[in-house]
Design a protein around this motif. Structure first.
Motif, short mmCIF file in Angstrom:
data_model
loop_
_atom_site.label_atom_id
_atom_site.label_comp_id
_atom_site.label_asym_id
_atom_site.label_seq_id
_atom_site.Cartn_x
_atom_site.Cartn_y
_atom_site.Cartn_z
N VAL A 1 0.83 -1.20 0.08
CA VAL A 1 -0.04 0.03 0.12
C VAL A 1 0.89 1.30 0.11
O VAL A 1 1.63 1.38 0.88
CB VAL A 1 -1.05 0.07 1.37
N VAL A 2 0.60 2.24 -0.92
CA VAL A 2 1.26 3.41 -1.12
C VAL A 2 0.08 4.40 -0.41
O VAL A 2 -0.87 4.52 -1.39
CB VAL A 2 2.04 3.80 -2.16
N GLU A 3 0.25 5.13 0.56
CA GLU A 3 -1.00 6.28 0.74
C GLU A 3 -0.22 7.52 1.02
O GLU A 3 0.81 7.68 0.97
CB GLU A 3 -1.90 5.73 1.84
N GLY A 4 -1.06 8.66 1.19
CA GLY A 4 -0.73 9.92 1.47
C GLY A 4 -0.40 10.81 0.43
O GLY A 4 0.19 11.59 0.36
N LEU A 5 -0.74 10.10 -0.77
CA LEU A 5 -0.70 10.76 -1.99
C LEU A 5 -1.38 11.86 -2.51
O LEU A 5 -2.41 12.08 -1.92
CB LEU A 5 -0.69 9.91 -3.38
N SER A 6 -0.97 12.60 -3.28
CA SER A 6 -1.68 13.90 -3.86
C SER A 6 -1.41 14.07 -5.23
O SER A 6 -0.63 15.13 -5.68
CB SER A 6 -1.66 15.12 -2.81
N GLN A 7 -1.81 13.26 -6.07
CA GLN A 7 -1.42 13.21 -7.47
C GLN A 7 -2.51 13.29 -8.56
O GLN A 7 -3.65 12.86 -8.39
CB GLN A 7 -0.68 11.92 -7.71
N ASP A 8 -2.09 13.91 -9.60
CA ASP A 8 -2.84 14.21 -10.82
C ASP A 8 -4.11 14.46 -10.47
O ASP A 8 -5.37 13.85 -10.51
CB ASP A 8 -2.93 12.81 -11.46
N PRO A 9 -4.33 15.90 -9.95
CA PRO A 9 -5.78 16.23 -9.40
C PRO A 9 -6.68 16.46 -10.77
O PRO A 9 -6.26 16.81 -11.90
CB PRO A 9 -5.14 17.73 -8.92
N VAL A 10 -7.90 16.48 -10.42
CA VAL A 10 -9.14 16.91 -11.49
C VAL A 10 -9.88 17.75 -10.73
O VAL A 10 -10.04 17.60 -9.27
CB VAL A 10 -9.75 15.38 -12.04
N HIS A 11 -10.52 18.70 -11.45
CA HIS A 11 -11.49 19.71 -10.87
C HIS A 11 -12.79 18.87 -11.11
O HIS A 11 -13.18 19.24 -12.24
CB HIS A 11 -11.18 21.07 -11.48
N VAL A 12 -13.45 18.78 -9.97
CA VAL A 12 -14.75 18.31 -9.93
C VAL A 12 -15.82 19.56 -9.53
O VAL A 12 -15.61 20.08 -8.60
CB VAL A 12 -14.95 17.13 -9.15
N THR A 13 -16.81 19.68 -10.61
CA THR A 13 -17.50 20.99 -10.06
C THR A 13 -19.12 20.60 -10.49
O THR A 13 -19.51 19.93 -11.31
CB THR A 13 -17.10 22.20 -10.69
N GLN A 14 -19.85 21.51 -9.56
CA GLN A 14 -21.55 21.56 -10.14
C GLN A 14 -21.47 23.20 -10.64
O GLN A 14 -22.85 23.31 -10.80
CB GLN A 14 -22.45 21.35 -9.07
N ASN A 15 -20.72 23.75 -11.06
CA ASN A 15 -20.66 25.23 -11.29
C ASN A 15 -21.75 26.16 -10.42
O ASN A 15 -22.61 26.89 -10.84
CB ASN A 15 -21.54 25.39 -12.89
N SER A 16 -21.68 25.59 -9.04
CA SER A 16 -22.34 26.20 -7.99
C SER A 16 -21.74 27.59 -7.35
O SER A 16 -22.59 28.40 -7.14
CB SER A 16 -22.66 25.37 -7.00
N SER A 17 -20.23 27.76 -7.23
CA SER A 17 -19.67 28.71 -6.63
C SER A 17 -19.35 29.77 -7.75
O SER A 17 -19.49 31.02 -7.57
CB SER A 17 -18.39 28.31 -5.96
N VAL A 18 -18.63 29.26 -8.93
CA VAL A 18 -18.21 30.15 -9.86
C VAL A 18 -19.11 29.74 -11.14
O VAL A 18 -19.21 28.49 -11.39
CB VAL A 18 -16.66 29.76 -10.18
N GLN A 19 -19.36 30.78 -11.74
CA GLN A 19 -19.99 30.46 -13.28
C GLN A 19 -19.33 31.16 -14.42
O GLN A 19 -18.56 32.04 -14.26
CB GLN A 19 -21.63 30.72 -13.08
N ALA A 20 -19.88 30.92 -15.49
CA ALA A 20 -19.44 31.59 -16.78
C ALA A 20 -20.81 31.92 -17.66
O ALA A 20 -21.61 31.09 -17.78
CB ALA A 20 -18.25 31.28 -17.35
N SER A 21 -20.72 33.03 -18.25
CA SER A 21 -21.72 33.29 -19.39
C SER A 21 -21.48 33.90 -20.56
O SER A 21 -20.25 34.33 -20.46
CB SER A 21 -22.89 33.98 -18.71
#
Length: 540
Positions: free
Chosen positions: A294-314
């Motif tokens: 087991v290798v843990e404590g990683l923080s690798q290859d992030p992806v941004h998950v969103t519902q467009n609730s805080s920031v939006q664009a138009s």
């Protein structure tokens, strides 16, 4: 070396026959049992292993497994199945990976065993099962934990551990100790993995690649875990599966063995899971002997998950709606107005189909609140450019995503190539020679054209005709694009041309495929400006 004991084969076959007889007798009388049997599918009636102990440390040890299968369907002509061996702990828990023996009634690849005696109605099978060299302990108990079969008429059976207990099909093996679990390297997000994922309405999938090695027992299975905001996690299984050709498939990749294998793994993030940055936090791998790393404590290859609730664009726009890339790359501009952001816009990403997108760090926010992203259209052949994804992240780490590439709200941003509506035009044409002695042939005459073309001439063909209108020579090919000005072409004059007058006709093709033809005999084309292109071959 442990003692190896073999049970006489005659005893095994007698036991198989006797076992089948006893089962039938308990169910009904002989005649009735036969009638019932002819209506059923395949059944396992006997199973045994020939050795109770075996030394597997050399790597080439086997145990003989014998089994008997009946099939009451008279229409059945073939059968396929498998027998799974697995380590069993002192507490009865299964350990490590099952090892599968495949069989069929008729010998055929890739099945390992076939019937050694009998018919489809009642067949004996036997095979020397290879015992794995490695285990997590020096001594391990192995047992048949599952047997399945199916005939070619759709009849099937599956016998699990409880149903197999009466056969006592097990043995104890001495192994070389494998004390380490698998290792991995090269973990990364797949090249087609989106940077943003919109999960307001549906689950989304993140895909990863890794290279796994285990020199002793071989890789069995694993799990990759993503961690998101507020302690949320999601995981995906890593599991090689056997293909019909004997290779192993692990996600998108095939390998020939489990000791050195490339795998892809998919992790599903549920709809509505917390918005924010999700990254690989843990990788757990198990080898065929049951060793876990087991290798843990990683923080690798992030992806941004969103519902467009805080920031939006138009107010999305793509300009120009029509681009001119006929003679080089063409720039495009994507504009939008973000809202709800804090600490500015840290980055903005645009993905396009047919042209090249970009990532803009710290884009400038214009006085009207908009930001602009740049894109480039490759030259000539890109007819259409569609924005498939737009993602933005503010200075506080909140994000918004749009477009099909990010599974977000649909964008309607398409730009197209300015159409090619005008064929090339020749303003003037001239030859550097109009009379050539036959003794100087072969040679080329030079044809100089002054052309005008909106999209550029990039191909030509020309033909030399004799006085009767018959072609005697010619050539064709591609050329560097010419939009305005001189274009020089070689006119081939071969050796042996008879004395007389020859005419040159030619065709120009532009980058959009439109053609203009000049000077062909018989009135099949436009006239050459300034008159026909004539070359006289003399006897000099």
């Amino acid at each position: 070396m442990l003692e190896v004991k073999r049970r006489p084969r005659g005893f095994r076959l007698f036991a198989a026959a006797l076992g089948g007889l006893l089962i039938g007798t308990l169910a009904a009388g002989p005649a009735q049992a036969e009638g019932q049997a002819r209506q059923t599918g395949p059944q396992l009636t006997a199973l045994s292993v020939g050795q109770s102990t075996v030394d597997a440390t050399s790597g080439d040890a086997t145990v003989t497994v014998d089994w008997h299968v009946t099939d009451g369907n008279a229409a059945a002509t073939d059968m396929f199945g498998d027998i799974a061996f697995q380590q069993v702990g002192a507490d009865g828990r299964l350990i490590g990976a099952p090892r599968t023996l495949t069989f069929s009634f008729e010998p055929r690849w890739p099945y390992q065993a076939s019937a050694v005696a009998g018919t489809m109605a009642s067949a004996d099978y036997s095979h020397a099962f290879p015992v794995p060299r490695y285990a997590a302990r020096s001594t391990a108990r192995w047992a048949v934990v599952k047997v399945t079969a199916r005939d070619d008429q759709g009849g099937t059976f599956t016998v699990e551990r409880q149903g197999l207990e009466r056969f006592h099909a097990e043995f104890t093996a001495t192994h070389v100790v494998d004390s380490t679990g698998p290792t991995y390297d090269g973990l990364r997000a797949m090249h087609d993995q989106p940077e943003y994922l919109y999960n307001a309405d549906a689950s989304v999938t993140a895909r990863y690649w890794l290279h796994i090695t285990d020199a002793e027992s071989g890789f069995f299975r694993g799990r990759l875990v993503l961690s998101g905001p507020r302690g949320a996690t999601a995981s995906g299984a890593i599991r090689p599966t056997q293909e019909t050709d004997g290779t192993l498939r692990c996600g998108d990749y095939r390998s020939y063995d489990s000791h050195d294998i490339f795998c892809t793994v998919e992790v599903t993030i549920p709809a509505g899971a917390p918005a924010g940055t999700w990254s690989v936090s843990r990788v757990g791998l198990t080898d065929a002997s049951g060793n876990v790393s087991v290798v843990e404590g990683l923080s690798q290859d992030p992806v941004h998950v969103t519902q467009n609730s805080s920031v939006q664009a138009s107010d999305f726009a793509l300009t120009p709606a029509e681009y001119n890339n006929w003679n080089g790359t063409a720039p495009l501009t994507i504009t939008m107005k973000p809202s709800g952001f804090r600490d500015g816009i840290a980055s903005a990403t645009v993905l396009l189909d047919g042209c090249s997108g970009s990532v803009t760090e710290n884009p400038v926010i214009a006085p009207d609140g908009s930001i602009s992203l740049r894109a480039t259209v490759p030259p000539v052949y890109t007819r259409r450019c569609t924005v498939t994804g737009i993602g933005i992240t503010d200075g506080a780490g909140e994000s918004a995503a749009y477009g099909t590439a990010f599974h977000g709200p649909v964008l309607d941003l398409v730009a197209t190539q300015i159409p090619d509506t005008a064929a090339p035009v020749v303003n003037s044409a001239s030859l550097d020679v109009t009379s050539v002695p036959a003794s100087t042939l072969p040679r080329n005459a030079r044809l100089t054209l002054d052309v005008t073309s909106f999209v550029g001439v990039n191909g030509f063909s020309l033909t030399v005709y004799d006085a009767s209108g018959a072609p005697v020579n010619g050539m064709s090919g591609g050329i560097p694009s010419v939009t305005n000005g001189p274009l020089e072409l070689n006119v081939p004059l071969q050796q042996g041309l008879a004395e007389g007058e020859y005419t040159v006709g030619f065709t120009l093709t532009d980058a959009g495929g439109l053609r203009a033809q000049y000077g062909y005999p018989g009135g099949r084309s436009l006239p050459v400006p300034g008159g026909p292109l004539l070359i006289t071959v003399t006897d000099g």
